[in-house]
Design an enzyme around this catalytic site. Structure first.
Site, PDB file in Angstrom:
ATOM      1  CB  CYS A 141      -0.944   0.005   1.198  1.00 16.18           C
ATOM      2  SG  CYS A 141      -0.216   0.541   2.751  1.00 16.18           S
ATOM      3  CD  GLU A 142      -0.606   5.433  -3.629  1.00 19.09           C
ATOM      4  OE1 GLU A 142       0.159   5.158  -4.565  1.00 19.09           O
ATOM      5  OE2 GLU A 142      -1.566   6.215  -3.739  1.00 19.09           O
ATOM      6  CG  HIS A 143      -2.417   4.998   2.051  1.00 19.75           C
ATOM      7  ND1 HIS A 143      -3.410   4.100   1.700  1.00 19.75           N
ATOM      8  CD2 HIS A 143      -2.638   6.104   1.323  1.00 19.75           C
ATOM      9  CE1 HIS A 143      -4.207   4.655   0.805  1.00 19.75           C
ATOM     10  NE2 HIS A 143      -3.765   5.860   0.555  1.00 19.75           N
ATOM     11  CG  HIS A 144       0.273   2.609   6.207  1.00 21.97           C
ATOM     12  ND1 HIS A 144      -0.967   2.487   5.605  1.00 21.97           N
ATOM     13  CD2 HIS A 144       0.107   3.455   7.245  1.00 21.97           C
ATOM     14  CE1 HIS A 144      -1.838   3.218   6.262  1.00 21.97           C
ATOM     15  NE2 HIS A 144      -1.224   3.835   7.254  1.00 21.97           N
ATOM     16  CG  HIS A 182      -5.349  -3.518   2.675  1.00 23.14           C
ATOM     17  ND1 HIS A 182      -4.761  -2.576   1.864  1.00 23.14           N
ATOM     18  CD2 HIS A 182      -6.285  -4.151   1.924  1.00 23.14           C
ATOM     19  CE1 HIS A 182      -5.338  -2.614   0.668  1.00 23.14           C
ATOM     20  NE2 HIS A 182      -6.267  -3.556   0.686  1.00 23.14           N
ATOM     21  CD  GLN A 211      -8.275  -4.556  -2.378  1.00 21.17           C
ATOM     22  OE1 GLN A 211      -7.794  -4.543  -1.245  1.00 21.17           O
ATOM     23  NE2 GLN A 211      -9.352  -5.267  -2.674  1.00 21.17           N
ATOM     24  CB  CYS A 234      -1.312  -0.735   6.577  1.00 25.47           C
ATOM     25  SG  CYS A 234      -2.732  -0.519   5.489  1.00 25.47           S
TER      26      CYS A 234
HETATM   27 ZN   LIG Z   1      -1.861   1.151   4.196  1.00 24.61          ZN
END
Ligand SMILES: [Zn+2]
Length: 190
Positions: A80-83, A149, A121, A151
């Protein structure tokens, strides 16, 4: 990003920094090799940034094909590009050929190519659907991805095992509810 390469020494330096920043000694025994291992893993996991997955569809072949092609349980692993934490699951993919089909392994490569980059996703699902509709030139495509996920599940926001489901439909699959229902019946027919 085109033509770029993954800068492994730079990743190694950054990972050493992270280890120091969390209060670890980046040079203690086993950790000494960790930055190099992470760089090697990232080179693979983010390698899709430096390829155009649609090119796998160039090897499509012509024929009198018009019936839906459906693949169930294609493995999906991305970050995931957030975490930058993994999300892992499976994709179910369908398309209605417009006179051209592609090898099933090429469809798997398209999924992998779009997964091997910082992702969300929803976008991964849309990219695979767009690829199998636009790049392949099909009458329509549909993609359902189910993934966990880490994260979310490792940090308590969601319980382990919680599955996120995303879907995207293009062309005839966007227009025809019966076609979508047929696809969903196939992919859930375990
Ligand atoms: Zn994430």
């Amino acid at each position: 990003m085109s033509g770029g390469e993954i800068d492994r020494p730079r990743i190694e330096g950054a990972v050493r920094e992270i280890l120091a920043a969390i209060g670890e000694d980046p040079y203690r025994d086993v950790l000494r090799e960790t930055p190099e291992r992470v760089a090697e893993a990232y080179a693979y996991l983010f390698g899709g940034l430096h390829e155009d997955p649609d090119e796998y569809l160039d090897t499509s072949f012509a024929g009198d094909f018009g019936d839906p092609v459906m693949l169930r349980d294609v493995p999906v692993a991305s970050l995931c590009e957030h975490h930058l934490l993994p999300f892992v699951g499976k994709a179910h993919v369908g398309y209605v050929p417009d006179g051209r089909v592609v090898g099933l392994s090429e469809v798997v490569r398209v999924v992998e190519g779009y997964a091997r980059r910082p992702q969300i996703q929803e976008r991964l699902t849309a990219q695979v659907a767009d690829s199998l509709h636009g790049a392949l030139g099909s009458r329509g495509s549909i993609v359902v991805i189910e993934a966990e996920h880490t994260c979310m599940t490792m940090r308590g926001a969601e319980k382990p095992g919680t599955i996120t489901v995303t879907s995207a439909a293009r062309g005839v699959y966007a227009e025809d509810a019966a076609l979508r229902a047929e696809f969903l019946a196939h992919v859930s027919g375990r």
